[in-house]
Design an enzyme around this catalytic site. Structure first.
Site, PDB file in Angstrom:
ATOM      1  N   HIS A  53     -34.747  15.521 -13.293  1.00  0.00           N
ATOM      2  CA  HIS A  53     -34.936  14.130 -12.866  1.00  0.00           C
ATOM      3  C   HIS A  53     -36.370  13.714 -13.150  1.00  0.00           C
ATOM      4  CE1 HIS A  53     -36.325  16.312  -9.304  1.00  0.00           C
ATOM      5  NE2 HIS A  53     -36.813  15.210  -8.786  1.00  0.00           N
ATOM      6  N   HIS A  55     -39.049  12.621 -11.448  1.00  0.00           N
ATOM      7  CA  HIS A  55     -40.238  12.669 -10.588  1.00  0.00           C
ATOM      8  C   HIS A  55     -41.383  13.445 -11.271  1.00  0.00           C
ATOM      9  CE1 HIS A  55     -37.794  11.678  -6.718  1.00  0.00           C
ATOM     10  NE2 HIS A  55     -38.193  10.601  -7.369  1.00  0.00           N
ATOM     11  N   ASP A  57     -43.625  15.473 -10.332  1.00  0.00           N
ATOM     12  CA  ASP A  57     -43.819  16.905 -10.068  1.00  0.00           C
ATOM     13  C   ASP A  57     -42.769  17.773 -10.781  1.00  0.00           C
ATOM     14  OD1 ASP A  57     -41.918  15.874  -8.171  1.00  0.00           O
ATOM     15  OD2 ASP A  57     -42.177  17.669  -6.943  1.00  0.00           O
ATOM     16  N   HIS A  58     -41.885  17.118 -11.538  1.00  0.00           N
ATOM     17  CA  HIS A  58     -40.900  17.845 -12.350  1.00  0.00           C
ATOM     18  C   HIS A  58     -41.098  17.629 -13.849  1.00  0.00           C
ATOM     19  CE1 HIS A  58     -38.238  19.168  -8.982  1.00  0.00           C
ATOM     20  NE2 HIS A  58     -39.015  18.286  -8.385  1.00  0.00           N
ATOM     21  N   HIS A 111     -30.666  11.844  -4.974  1.00  0.00           N
ATOM     22  CA  HIS A 111     -32.128  11.973  -4.852  1.00  0.00           C
ATOM     23  C   HIS A 111     -32.778  10.967  -5.799  1.00  0.00           C
ATOM     24  CE1 HIS A 111     -36.020  13.909  -4.306  1.00  0.00           C
ATOM     25  NE2 HIS A 111     -36.131  14.070  -5.616  1.00  0.00           N
ATOM     26  N   ASP A 128     -34.052  18.735  -7.253  1.00  0.00           N
ATOM     27  CA  ASP A 128     -34.283  18.341  -5.855  1.00  0.00           C
ATOM     28  C   ASP A 128     -33.008  17.814  -5.191  1.00  0.00           C
ATOM     29  OD1 ASP A 128     -36.906  19.034  -6.251  1.00  0.00           O
ATOM     30  OD2 ASP A 128     -37.692  16.999  -6.142  1.00  0.00           O
ATOM     31  N   HIS A 166     -38.092  23.615  -5.313  1.00  0.00           N
ATOM     32  CA  HIS A 166     -39.193  23.796  -4.354  1.00  0.00           C
ATOM     33  C   HIS A 166     -38.964  25.004  -3.446  1.00  0.00           C
ATOM     34  CE1 HIS A 166     -41.325  19.880  -4.865  1.00  0.00           C
ATOM     35  NE2 HIS A 166     -40.124  19.468  -5.243  1.00  0.00           N
TER      36      HIS A 166
END
Ligand SMILES: [Zn+2]
Length: 254
Positions: A53, A55, A57-58, A111, A128, A166
């Site tokens: 996805h 985001h 942090d990915h 998400h 996530d 995570h």
């Protein structure tokens, strides 16, 4: 079969890396540095990037990695994935010939709008959406969509290894124990995960069998979880979507 190695990133992200003696593919490289260091140290060539996805942090490291080595970037169609070359959705296949690896794509929105999972090699990379003993927040979808996505993942075989994005497991288990206080499998899991974390080891992967037995977000029809949701709401609900929405909100506030 490639080995699957976690590269820690930021505070609690994992960049899952599939590797053999020569090649490596990475899932959700939120930053490039840990990947570059690992590839250099191990003498590996990057061959593919998979994103679950959009985001940061990915996917924050994708552009820097592609600048170093031009490789296919797989990611959900319908999300702004940097340097995306292979947009994918439900039932598409991801082939990584250098690692003799093949994955099926599952659409698991909730998400984010078009979040995907990659399933293959007995392993599930679910970003996530499904966490070990928890699930992601519902940012771009509805609770109904998220529960549907989780139910879809829960239908995979028990022995499927779950590689999520995570290291939230211990906090998730603590919350799960308030929702599902008499679950012996959950209590045993807490002990196991504490030992792993005390030893500085990842709590992942888990298995889907373990998630079905202990993850409250996959247990929204269990009477004890329904009862806890009712206590939280101070109202009687029984529909699994309402139960899911209640415990998701409760977890957000806990
Ligand atoms: Zn996310």
């Amino acid at each position: 079969m490639p080995e699957i190695v976690p590269l820690p990133a930021f505070q609690d992200n994992y960049i899952w890396t599939l590797r053999d003696a020569k090649s490596a593919a990475v899932v959700d490289p939120g930053e490039a540095r840990p990947v570059k260091e690992y590839l250099a140290r191990e003498g590996l060539t990057l061959v593919a990037i998979l994103a679950t996805h959009h985001h940061p942090d990915h996917v924050g490291g994708v552009e820097e990695l592609v600048a170093m080595k031009k490789v296919p970037v797989f990611g959900p169609k319908g999300e702004p994935i940097p340097a995306l070359t292979n947009p994918v959705g439900q039932d598409d296949k991801v082939e990584i010939p250098e690692l003799a690896a093949s994955f099926s794509v599952l659409d698991i929105p909730g998400h984010t709008r078009a979040h995907v999972a990659y399933y293959g090699l007995g392993s599930l990379f679910c970003g996530d959406t499904l966490f070990a003993c928890g699930c992601g927040r519902v940012f771009e979808g509805t609770p109904e969509q998220m529960l549907h996505s989780l139910t879809k993942l829960a239908a995979l075989p028990d022995e499927t290894r779950v590689y999520c994005g995570h290291e939230y497991t211990l906090a998730n288990i603590r919350f799960a124990r308030t929702v599902d206080p008499h679950n012996a499998a959950l209590a045993a899991r807490e002990e196991r995960v504490k030992q792993l974390r005390d030893a500085g080891r990842p709590s992942l992967p888990s298995t889907l069998g373990e998630e079905r037995a202990t993850n409250p977000f996959l247990r929204c029809s269990e009477p004890v979880v329904v009862e806890s949701a009712n206590k939280y709401l101070g109202a009687r609900v029984a529909n699994p979507v309402q139960v899911f929405a209640a415990i998701r909100e409760w977890k957000n506030k806990s």
